[in-house]
Structures are given as C-alpha cells and as structure tokens.
Design a protein around this motif. Structure first.
Motif, PDB file in Angstrom:
ATOM      1  N   ASN A 292       0.838  -1.196   0.000  1.00  0.00           N
ATOM      2  CA  ASN A 292       0.000   0.000   0.000  1.00  0.00           C
ATOM      3  C   ASN A 292       0.872   1.245   0.000  1.00  0.00           C
ATOM      4  O   ASN A 292       1.910   1.289   0.667  1.00  0.00           O
ATOM      5  CB  ASN A 292      -0.896   0.038   1.238  1.00  0.00           C
ATOM      6  N   HIS A 293       0.434   2.249  -0.727  1.00  0.00           N
ATOM      7  CA  HIS A 293       1.128   3.542  -0.723  1.00  0.00           C
ATOM      8  C   HIS A 293       0.081   4.646  -0.676  1.00  0.00           C
ATOM      9  O   HIS A 293      -0.903   4.621  -1.427  1.00  0.00           O
ATOM     10  CB  HIS A 293       1.983   3.701  -1.981  1.00  0.00           C
ATOM     11  N   ARG A 294       0.284   5.584   0.218  1.00  0.00           N
ATOM     12  CA  ARG A 294      -0.634   6.731   0.331  1.00  0.00           C
ATOM     13  C   ARG A 294       0.106   8.001  -0.018  1.00  0.00           C
ATOM     14  O   ARG A 294       1.163   8.298   0.547  1.00  0.00           O
ATOM     15  CB  ARG A 294      -1.207   6.829   1.748  1.00  0.00           C
ATOM     16  N   ASP A 295      -0.438   8.735  -0.978  1.00  0.00           N
ATOM     17  CA  ASP A 295       0.152  10.001  -1.392  1.00  0.00           C
ATOM     18  C   ASP A 295      -0.084  11.021  -0.282  1.00  0.00           C
ATOM     19  O   ASP A 295      -1.238  11.353   0.029  1.00  0.00           O
ATOM     20  CB  ASP A 295      -0.490  10.474  -2.694  1.00  0.00           C
TER      21      ASP A 295
ATOM     22  N   GLY B  41      -3.695  12.194  -0.265  1.00  0.00           N
ATOM     23  CA  GLY B  41      -4.326  11.189   0.584  1.00  0.00           C
ATOM     24  C   GLY B  41      -4.850   9.993  -0.178  1.00  0.00           C
ATOM     25  O   GLY B  41      -5.498   9.122   0.404  1.00  0.00           O
TER      26      GLY B  41
ATOM     27  N   TRP C 228      -4.942   6.430  -1.984  1.00  0.00           N
ATOM     28  CA  TRP C 228      -4.277   5.143  -1.811  1.00  0.00           C
ATOM     29  C   TRP C 228      -4.006   4.514  -3.173  1.00  0.00           C
ATOM     30  O   TRP C 228      -4.774   4.676  -4.119  1.00  0.00           O
ATOM     31  CB  TRP C 228      -5.138   4.182  -0.996  1.00  0.00           C
TER      32      TRP C 228
ATOM     33  N   ASP D  65       2.424   0.799   3.895  1.00  0.00           N
ATOM     34  CA  ASP D  65       1.717   1.790   4.708  1.00  0.00           C
ATOM     35  C   ASP D  65       0.338   1.248   5.089  1.00  0.00           C
ATOM     36  O   ASP D  65      -0.541   1.140   4.243  1.00  0.00           O
ATOM     37  CB  ASP D  65       1.560   3.091   3.924  1.00  0.00           C
TER      38      ASP D  65
ATOM     39  N   GLY E  66      -1.617   2.729   7.431  1.00  0.00           N
ATOM     40  CA  GLY E  66      -2.426   3.799   8.003  1.00  0.00           C
ATOM     41  C   GLY E  66      -2.574   3.703   9.508  1.00  0.00           C
ATOM     42  O   GLY E  66      -3.517   4.255  10.075  1.00  0.00           O
TER      43      GLY E  66
ATOM     44  N   ILE F 295      -7.110   8.881   9.043  1.00  0.00           N
ATOM     45  CA  ILE F 295      -6.768   8.007   7.913  1.00  0.00           C
ATOM     46  C   ILE F 295      -7.223   6.587   8.249  1.00  0.00           C
ATOM     47  O   ILE F 295      -6.739   5.991   9.204  1.00  0.00           O
ATOM     48  CB  ILE F 295      -5.250   8.030   7.639  1.00  0.00           C
TER      49      ILE F 295
ATOM     50  N   ARG G 189      -5.605   0.455   6.375  1.00  0.00           N
ATOM     51  CA  ARG G 189      -5.678  -0.323   5.133  1.00  0.00           C
ATOM     52  C   ARG G 189      -4.721  -1.513   5.278  1.00  0.00           C
ATOM     53  O   ARG G 189      -3.575  -1.455   4.864  1.00  0.00           O
ATOM     54  CB  ARG G 189      -5.306   0.552   3.944  1.00  0.00           C
TER      55      ARG G 189
ATOM     56  N   GLY H 106      -8.891   5.146  -3.308  1.00  0.00           N
ATOM     57  CA  GLY H 106      -8.661   4.222  -2.206  1.00  0.00           C
ATOM     58  C   GLY H 106      -9.804   3.263  -1.967  1.00  0.00           C
ATOM     59  O   GLY H 106      -9.799   2.524  -1.009  1.00  0.00           O
TER      60      GLY H 106
END
Length: 576
Positions: free
Chosen positions: A285-288, A292, A294, A308, A310, A452, A455, A568
């Motif tokens: 997982n990657h969150r900008d 925000g 995903w 990530d 969260g 957040i 996830r 997301g």
C-alpha cells in the motif's frame, strides 16, 4: 551477419535456409528451423550469428542442450566453429561458411541408424504373412478382452476367482485421481464420443467458470495457450494425484526464458526454486501524502520493504517478553494473541478493534461527571459527545505531552509523537491521545484533521498462494522477526533465502521438493473464462453489484482478494 542452417534429407538432398542474424529452433511450426522429435521442445533454442566463428545460443526451454557431448547446458552461452550441440535426436554442428559474413550450422538426425537412412524390416522379410497373424490377433483380442469379460460379468463368480480372470479392467488406462474417483463407473462423463480424446467441453461441464492464465488475448495466442486443451496439463488415469500438473516443465517452457521474462516485464526467468528463481517482489500500500489517495505498488527488487497500513503499531513493544500492562494486569502477548488462523482459511481474519484492541485501548475518559465512553470508528459522534463535556469544563484541556509522559499500556512510547503546538481543543484530545495513539491524521482545508482509515493487506505476494497451515511447526519469529519491528510500516515478510532454507527444487532430496504449483496458480482471476479466451473480460465488480462498505471500525482488507480502486476504494477482484 547471415546464419545458414543446412539439414540433410533422407533422399540425399540438403534443405538450406538463410536467416538475418538469428533463428529460433524447435518442434513448433512457427520456428524458423523446425526439428522433429518428442525430445525437442516447442521452442528450444535461439541461435544468433555473432561473428564468422562464434554462435550465440540461448536455451528457450528448461530441457537445455548437450554441448560437445558434455553435460546438459541451459541459459545462454557461446559456441565456436567445430562445436556440436545435441538437441533431442539432432546434432547441430557449427561450421565456417565460405563467405566471411556468414556462419553455418549443419543439423543432422543422429537418431537414424546411419545418420540419413533408416533401416527397414518388413513382416514379409521374416517369412510370415500379414493376413493370418492379424486375423488370429483380432480374434484373440475379441475373445479375451470382450467376450470373456462379458460372460464372467454375468456369472456369479467368487471374488477370489474373478481377480484371476480377464475383466473390463483390461480396457482401463489406469486408476482415476482422487478428485474424479466418483466417476470411475461413469466413463461417458468425460468420454462422450468413442475413440475421441476428451474434449474441453466435457471438463467445463463440471468446472464451468474456470479462468484462463492471463487477460491478454494476444499473449495467450502468442504462447499457444489459447488453443491448449485442458488435458494438455491435466492428465488422468495416472494415479491418485496425476490430474495435478506437478512437473515444472509445464511452466518453465515459457517462464524459463530470460528473453520472455524481459518481454513480459517479469522479475526474471524462473526454472527451479532452489537454483534459478527471481527475487520476491511484494505488492504494498502507498498513500500520497499530498492528496491522501491510496494506491498499490509492486516493489522493485532493491526497494526498501515498506508497507503503509495507516496505523501506528510497534510490534516490538507489544511482544516485549517482560509483558505489557493490560486490562487484567501485566500479560505477555504472543503472535497468536492477534493472528489466529481460521479453520479452513489460508490466512488470518482481519484485525478488529473490539476483538483485538479494546481490552487494553478502551475509549473511556474520566470526567468530573463520571466516565465517558466514545464509540470507535465514528469520529463525528465522538466529537459530538466530547465537545459538550469539554465546553462545560468536565474534561481537562489537553496539553502537548512530554515524551516520557506519553505511554501506551504498561510502557513508554517515544515514537510517532505529534510535535505540533497544542491548540487546547477537542481536536487536540482526539488527535493526540484518544485516537492519535494508534491512528494517523491528515489535515483538511477546513482545518479539521481527518482520520486516515487503516488499510491492512491480507496478501503481499499477490501472484503466489501461501497457507500457514503446513507451516504451523515453524516459529513465527523464524520467518517474520516481528520482535525487532518498531513501526507498522515494516514489511515483515520472509526472504527468499529464508524459504530456500527448507524448500528446494522439484528434484531436491535434501529439502522439501517444491514445484511451481506449490506456490503459484495457473488459472488467474483476471483471465477470461476457459473456452472464451478471445472474448473481453467482464469487470469483476460493477457499481450495481459492488458489496456494501466495510464497517468504519474494521480495517479495509487488501491483497490477493482485493484491489484498490480510485480514491482508495477497495473492490473485490475474486481471487489473486
């Protein structure tokens, strides 16, 4: 540089073909040079003329070649003038051409008696006639294999006697696999036409909806998989487990080529798990942080292993051998305290606040009017309950805690502290202590921080399948090392070297023999339905049939069973 290939025929003539630099060699008609024989792979070699005295050889099959009567060689190598390559019953000899800008290869079938002519022996040469033996043989077969079995079937014979007499077992190709054993007296379930191989339609009448290997119809056609029969891989009448294609060559005929690996943007050629297998490439997982949003990313081989979720969760603190202070006093947590496998499931159920966290992290505040409990997963309701108590002075105004004063149950935790200046509002209470102990927040334009949502993935190696059930005798720390993890972003997956300490290749006799299908599926959820390879793949989930949103207090499961949509949103994809 021209490559000239010469193949002598049986009549004494020579078939010669010229190629611009390179040519593929194999049994399939699509090759530049076609060699017959069952020991020749569909695509066996790629030959490249490097110079007038050097030939580049790349093995496209795990079968390999024998160089100068030595051991079998796989992969890519160079051969020089005078060297010979043995491919099945063929010998390819590298020769210098008359022209300096060409290289010649002579292909000779060494399986023949003299290299060019096959010896011939007819039945008449032995002094026998063909008609009489044929009639005698036909009558004997009808009597022993048809008439006598029918007669004995009608007579009530003791079992001890029947075992010694010819029965219909003479017509059987062998015992069925365990999966099809219930069909052993119903041959027409698969063999719907006499003397015709089992059709795919017979298989799909029971196994309907089985998906193909990939969604790319063009790639299915290029690899020949679009025209492959079910029985090309799944062979019956071979024993209890014969229907499972365990031999690695079923996969490595395609995946054992470095050229194809680069073409398909894979991690590398896969031939044998112990000797030649690409490194693991987890999907995380990657969150900008700016938007925000995903997304899922497949890590490069040398990328840091970070995922990530969260959340803020230090495994090392919770797995302290000295224990932590819980609801019932000091207790020592184990991995199984939270990760308990469900019966019949390959993975673990999703982590839930009520089941795994609430006993220690209860959302209960002491106020001047008595205890106040706020709901988990509903931030708006929590604010609505806290604000009146805060306005009436029943709650102390929150201040920025000192690092030594901020504690999780039983221990100090000086990591992930919020260093912003305290504003003395309910938001401070929520973001810094009540929820911020475990959750991260992101700012919004209106100034109110947004929680957040967690996830948590259920699978990181989405192109593989893994079950903890056969690994129960292995300690969790031997593979995951959670006791040394101080951040939730740490990706606690075992390395390939760790797996190889127990698992070897298909023929390993010192470790657990492991084949491709032990970890990988051929039939992929995103592929078209078998028998409909040329048709477009319907989306797995449409807005009309999308499942209801997960409860706010449940972490969104992601992994082999789910994929990230825009913004997301988690959409089930029917498997991985």
């Amino acid at each position: 540089m021209q490559l000239i290939v010469r193949i002598p025929r049986r009549d004494g003539s020579v078939r010669e073909s010229q190629h611009d630099g390179a040519a593929t060699v194999g049994r399939a008609p699509a090759n530049d040079v076609v060699l017959s024989g069952l020991r020749v792979a569909a695509q066996h070699l790629r030959l490249t003329a490097l110079a007038a005295d050097r030939l580049g050889v790349e093995c496209l099959s795990s079968i390999g070649v024998r160089l100068n009567d030595g051991p079998v060689v796989t992969g890519a190598f160079e051969a020089r003038v005078g060297d010979s390559l043995e491919v099945g019953s063929w010998r390819l000899t590298v020769q210098a051409a008359e022209s300096g800008d060409a290289l010649r290869v002579l292909a000779t079938d060494i399986g023949n008696a003299d290299g060019l002519q096959r010896s011939r022996l007819s039945l008449g040469d032995t002094g026998l006639r063909m008609r009489r033996p044929a009639l005698i043989g036909a009558v004997a077969v009808l009597l022993l294999a048809l008439l006598l079995p029918l007669l004995f079937r009608a007579l009530p014979l003791p079992a001890s006697v029947a075992r010694l007499l010819p029965t219909e077992r003479l017509w059987s190709s062998g015992p069925l696999s365990h999966a099809h054993r219930h069909l052993q007296d119903r041959c027409d379930s698969c063999h719907d036409t006499l003397f015709v191989a089992v059709r795919d339609s017979s298989c799909l009448s029971c196994h309907g909806g089985i998906r193909h290997h990939m969604a790319d119809a063009g790639l299915l056609k290029d690899t020949g998989l679009d025209s492959s029969r079910c029985a090309s891989c799944h062979l019956e009448h071979g024993g209890p487990h014969a229907v499972l294609p365990a031999h690695p060559a079923t996969c490595t005929d395609c995946h054992g080529s470095e050229t194809r690996s680069r073409q398909w943007q894979l991690g590398g050629a896969a031939v044998d798990f112990a000797d030649r297998h690409p490194a693991f490439r987890p999907t995380v997982n990657h969150r900008d942080p700016a938007t925000g949003a995903w997304s899922e990313q497949r890590l490069a081989v040398d990328a840091p292993a970070r995922d990530d979720p969260g959340l803020k969760f230090p495994h090392d603190l919770h797995l302290d051998p000295a224990g932590i202070r819980g609801a019932k006093g000091r207790e020592v947590l184990q991995c199984a305290s939270c990760h308990a496998a469900a019966r019949g499931e390959p993975g673990f159920p999703a982590i839930r606040y009520e089941t795994h966290c609430q006993s220690c992290h209860a959302l209960k505040l002491e106020t001047a009017a008595g205890p106040l409990t706020v709901p988990h997963g509903d931030l708006a309701t929590a604010r609505a309950l806290l604000q009146p108590a805060f306005d009436k002075g029943l709650l102390a105004r929150p201040e920025l805690p000192e690092p030594a004063a901020r504690r999780r149950p039983g221990e100090q935790a000086e990591r992930d502290l919020d260093t912003r200046a305290a504003t003395g509002t309910v938001d401070d209470l929520i973001e810094r202590g009540l929820c911020g102990t475990c959750h991260a927040f992101s700012p919004r334009p209106d100034g109110v921080a947004e929680l957040i949502k967690p996830r948590l993935r259920s699978s990181w190696l989405v192109h593989a399948q893994f079950s903890h059930a056969p690994h129960q005798w292995v300690a969790c720390k031997d593979c995951h090392g959670a006791e040394q993890s101080s951040h939730a972003e740490d990706l606690l997956l075992p390395t390939m070297a760790g797996c190889q300490s127990c698992h070897g290749g298909a023929g390993d006799d010192r470790r657990i023999p492991s084949t491709c299908i032990d970890c990988h599926r051929f039939h992929q959820a995103e592929g078209p339905v078998m028998g409909q390879a040329s048709k477009p793949v319907a989306p797995a989930v449409t807005p009309a049939d999308a499942p209801p949103a997960a409860p706010a207090d449940a972490a969104a499961p992601v992994g082999a069973e789910a994929k990230a949509g825009a913004g997301g949103t988690v959409l089930p994809a029917g498997g991985g």
